[in-house]
Design an enzyme around this catalytic site. Structure first.
Site, short mmCIF file in Angstrom:
data_model
loop_
_atom_site.label_atom_id
_atom_site.label_comp_id
_atom_site.label_asym_id
_atom_site.label_seq_id
_atom_site.Cartn_x
_atom_site.Cartn_y
_atom_site.Cartn_z
N LYS A 179 0.87 -1.19 0.00
CA LYS A 179 0.00 0.00 0.00
C LYS A 179 0.90 1.23 0.00
O LYS A 179 1.48 1.59 1.02
CB LYS A 179 -0.90 0.05 1.23
CG LYS A 179 -1.94 1.17 1.07
CD LYS A 179 -2.35 1.84 2.35
CE LYS A 179 -1.58 3.05 2.75
NZ LYS A 179 -1.66 4.23 1.86
N GLU A 254 10.28 1.81 10.14
CA GLU A 254 11.26 2.87 9.83
C GLU A 254 10.53 4.19 10.05
O GLU A 254 9.65 4.54 9.26
CB GLU A 254 11.72 2.77 8.37
CG GLU A 254 12.43 1.47 8.01
CD GLU A 254 13.80 1.35 8.63
OE1 GLU A 254 14.32 2.35 9.15
OE2 GLU A 254 14.34 0.23 8.63
N CYS A 288 13.78 11.57 6.15
CA CYS A 288 13.75 11.10 7.55
C CYS A 288 15.12 11.24 8.21
O CYS A 288 15.21 11.47 9.41
CB CYS A 288 13.26 9.68 7.61
SG CYS A 288 14.15 8.59 6.51
N GLU A 387 10.09 16.49 14.96
CA GLU A 387 10.41 16.37 13.54
C GLU A 387 9.58 17.41 12.77
O GLU A 387 8.37 17.44 12.90
CB GLU A 387 10.08 14.97 13.06
CG GLU A 387 10.51 14.73 11.65
CD GLU A 387 10.24 13.31 11.19
OE1 GLU A 387 9.10 12.85 11.32
OE2 GLU A 387 11.18 12.68 10.67
P1 NAD Z 1 2.44 8.65 7.59
O1 NAD Z 1 2.73 7.86 8.81
O2 NAD Z 1 1.36 9.65 7.64
O3 NAD Z 1 2.04 7.69 6.38
C1 NAD Z 1 2.85 6.62 5.96
C2 NAD Z 1 2.00 5.55 5.34
O4 NAD Z 1 1.14 5.02 6.35
C3 NAD Z 1 1.08 6.05 4.23
O5 NAD Z 1 0.98 5.05 3.24
C4 NAD Z 1 -0.24 6.22 4.93
O6 NAD Z 1 -1.36 6.10 4.08
C5 NAD Z 1 -0.20 5.07 5.93
N1 NAD Z 1 -1.06 5.24 7.10
C6 NAD Z 1 -1.50 6.40 7.66
N2 NAD Z 1 -2.28 6.13 8.73
C7 NAD Z 1 -2.35 4.78 8.84
C8 NAD Z 1 -2.99 3.89 9.75
N3 NAD Z 1 -3.75 4.33 10.74
N4 NAD Z 1 -2.81 2.56 9.58
C9 NAD Z 1 -2.03 2.09 8.58
N5 NAD Z 1 -1.41 2.88 7.68
C10 NAD Z 1 -1.56 4.21 7.80
O7 NAD Z 1 3.83 9.25 7.15
P2 NAD Z 1 4.10 10.20 5.92
O8 NAD Z 1 3.54 11.53 6.28
O9 NAD Z 1 3.65 9.56 4.65
O10 NAD Z 1 5.69 10.24 5.88
C11 NAD Z 1 6.43 11.12 6.64
C12 NAD Z 1 6.99 10.40 7.85
O11 NAD Z 1 7.70 9.24 7.45
C13 NAD Z 1 8.01 11.23 8.60
O12 NAD Z 1 7.76 11.13 9.97
C14 NAD Z 1 9.34 10.59 8.26
O13 NAD Z 1 10.35 10.76 9.18
C15 NAD Z 1 8.96 9.17 8.11
N6 NAD Z 1 9.92 8.47 7.28
C16 NAD Z 1 10.80 7.59 7.85
C17 NAD Z 1 11.74 6.94 7.10
C18 NAD Z 1 12.71 5.97 7.69
O14 NAD Z 1 13.24 5.18 6.96
N7 NAD Z 1 12.94 5.98 8.98
C19 NAD Z 1 11.79 7.16 5.73
C20 NAD Z 1 10.89 8.06 5.17
C21 NAD Z 1 9.96 8.69 5.96
#
Ligand code: NAD
Length: 480
Positions: A179, A254, A288, A387
């Site tokens: 997804k 992650e 990130c 963050e």
């Molecule tokens: P997010 O957590 O909002 O969304 C990530 C994914 O999770 C999306 O596909 C979203 O649709 C899904 N999601 C959202 N709510 C959900 C739920 N309740 N249940 C299951 N899935 C759900 O994050 P984002 O805004 O897309 O990305 C930014 C964040 O990602 C930042 O905090 C960043 O640091 C982190 N990030 C971490 C890494 C790493 O490798 N550590 C890499 C990239 C981004």
């Protein structure tokens, strides 16, 4: 906007990819995809449902025995064909990331396209190696694929985050349901075009687009998913861990970061500042691992602030398709608003504006935020702890190395970091003291074969390289 670079028509995708075919979703709802540089709608995808997830998981389950039984060399050959098919789409991938995320095209070609291709290439080689076995006393220790993987990915590196899960999972012998983020789903569709062209066995990898609360939760909660591999925010990671805990399913997380860049007194300051700013503002700060806290020895602090003002001033905001653009927009209006809120609070908390800030003129359309540097940031303040995920750098002075390490480790996150010193041994000693999964010494380059992941609330588990493949394996001891 460069009209020649605009998409010829709406990029409309109407299907899911399940059991090796493009199939209709169970319901007809659609999710629009926005171009954050203009606010225009550039595409549309279907909104998947829990029934779609169940169908895709069943397909992945059905494909698992056959994929496990496939010889490593053959699995590697499949991944090799996938690499070829994806590489053939490199230009289209870079343009699509520029449209749906706003990454400047040059950067999109290098980081958003080149990096995932490099990672996929590395997984072709790793897939060819049979899982290591060892003998411990009277036990034979074997490693086996964990089963069906649910992969949930964010928007900031839309192809890389997907490849960093799908490729090692397939290499280990797992089958996958993906997804992707609903904000940047079009790039994932290009991957599945490549999956179709490469002729991967049906059901080995499946795509269900949709929102987090609907498709993401259904995938994380599905009793037939053996491991949920998630990249995204710490808040969502916590929710996914709760859902998986109900059935004691494994998770790999992650998550976020607030990484520190430690510039010691004897460092090559000009290089440390230049590379540090480039890292903090990479992908408009939506990275990130971004070094969002720059810690500078008091003896070099004023000099560093002068260099920072000049460096930040050189980041030209604008159209992602303009070759001169160095910084694109943020992914959404909500994200830009959040980032502006962080800057406003930091100024109210007593931080000093060195560059950027709320009064810099911005392009008339799109979700732009000026690259901003704030000095005298208190290590406990919100800007140093939370963050931001935008082009905002917090600068903090320190008196000695012990204080620098204490400030760096004063974080609930532990993803990345950096140390700069003319004395490499001293820098290495500091690197060992940082409670983070990655540290770069004197600008050491990103290594796609090194384990990648976080300490503390930055996550659980590791991606990339051989460690990343092992994340998708169980360990069995056979006594004889
Ligand atoms: P997010 O957590 O909002 O969304 C990530 C994914 O999770 C999306 O596909 C979203 O649709 C899904 N999601 C959202 N709510 C959900 C739920 N309740 N249940 C299951 N899935 C759900 O994050 P984002 O805004 O897309 O990305 C930014 C964040 O990602 C930042 O905090 C960043 O640091 C982190 N990030 C971490 C890494 C790493 O490798 N550590 C890499 C990239 C981004």
């Amino acid at each position: 906007m460069d009209l020649a670079a605009a998409p010829p028509a709406l990029l409309v995708r109407r299907h899911l990819h399940v059991a090796g075919a493009w199939v209709d979703p169970t319901e007809g709802d659609a999710i629009p995809v926005e171009n954050p540089a203009t606010g225009d709608i550039v595409g549309q995808i279907p909104a998947g449902t829990p029934a779609d997830v169940a169908r895709a998981v069943a397909a992945a389950r059905a494909a698992f025995p056959g994929w496990v039984a496939t010889a490593p060399a053959e699995r590697a050959a499949h991944l090799d064909r996938l690499h070829t098919a994806l590489a053939a789409r490199a230009d289209e991938i870079a343009r699509t990331v520029a449209w749906e995320l706003g990454t400047p095209l040059k950067l999109a070609a290098r980081v958003q396209t080149g990096l995932p291709l490099t990672v996929l290439r590395s997984m072709v080689e790793l897939a060819a190696r049979p899982a290591a076995e060892e003998t411990v006393g009277n036990s034979l220790i074997v490693r086996e694929p964990v089963g069906v993987v649910g992969a949930i990915t964010p928007w900031n590196y839309p192809l890389h985050q997907v490849v960093a899960k799908v490729a090692p999972a397939l290499a280990a012998g797992c089958t996958v349901v993906l997804k992707p983020s609903e904000l940047t789903p079009l790039t994932a569709y290009l991957l599945f075009d490549a999956v179709t062209e490469a002729g991967l066995p049906p059901g080995v990898v499946n795509l269900v687009p949709g929102t987090g609360p609907v498709v993401g939760e259904a995938l994380a909660a599905d009793p037939d998913v053996d491991l949920v591999s998630f990249t995204g925010s710490t808040a969502t990671g916590r929710r996914i861990a709760h859902l998986a805990a109900d059935r004691i399913a494994r998770v790999a997380l992650e998550l976020g970061g607030k990484s520190a860049n430690l510039i010691l007194a004897d460092a090559d300051l000009a290089t440390a500042v230049k590379v540090g700013v480039g890292n903090a503002f990479l992908n408009s700060g939506q990275t990130c691992t971004a070094w969002t806290r720059m810690l500078v020895h008091r003896d070099r602090y004023d000099e560093a602030l002068d260099l920072l003002a000049t460096a930040a001033g050189g980041y030209r905001l604008g159209d992602p398709f303009d070759q001169a653009t160095r910084l694109g927009p943020l992914v959404s209006a909500a994200q830009a608003e959040r980032v502006r809120g962080h800057v406003g609070r930091a100024l109210a908390d007593g931080a000093r504006l060195v560059a950027g800030g709320p009064d810099v003129p911005l392009p008339p359309r799109g979700h732009f935020v000026a690259p901003t540097v704030l000095a005298d940031v208190h290590p406990d303040s919100a800007l140093a702890q939370e963050e931001v995920f935008g082009p905002v750098l917090a600068v903090i002075p320190f008196a000695d190395t012990d204080e620098a390490v204490a400030i760096a480790n004063n974080s609930r996150y532990g993803l990345a970091g950096a140390v700069w010193s003319a004395d490499e041994e001293a820098a290495l000693a500091v690197a060992r003291r940082l409670r983070t999964g990655q540290v770069d010494v004197n600008g050491g380059g990103f290594n796609p074969l090194a384990p990648f992941g976080g300490y503390k609330q930055s996550g659980l588990g590791r991606e990339l390289g051989a460690y990343g493949v092992d994340e998708f394996r169980e360990i069995k001891a056979i006594q004889r």
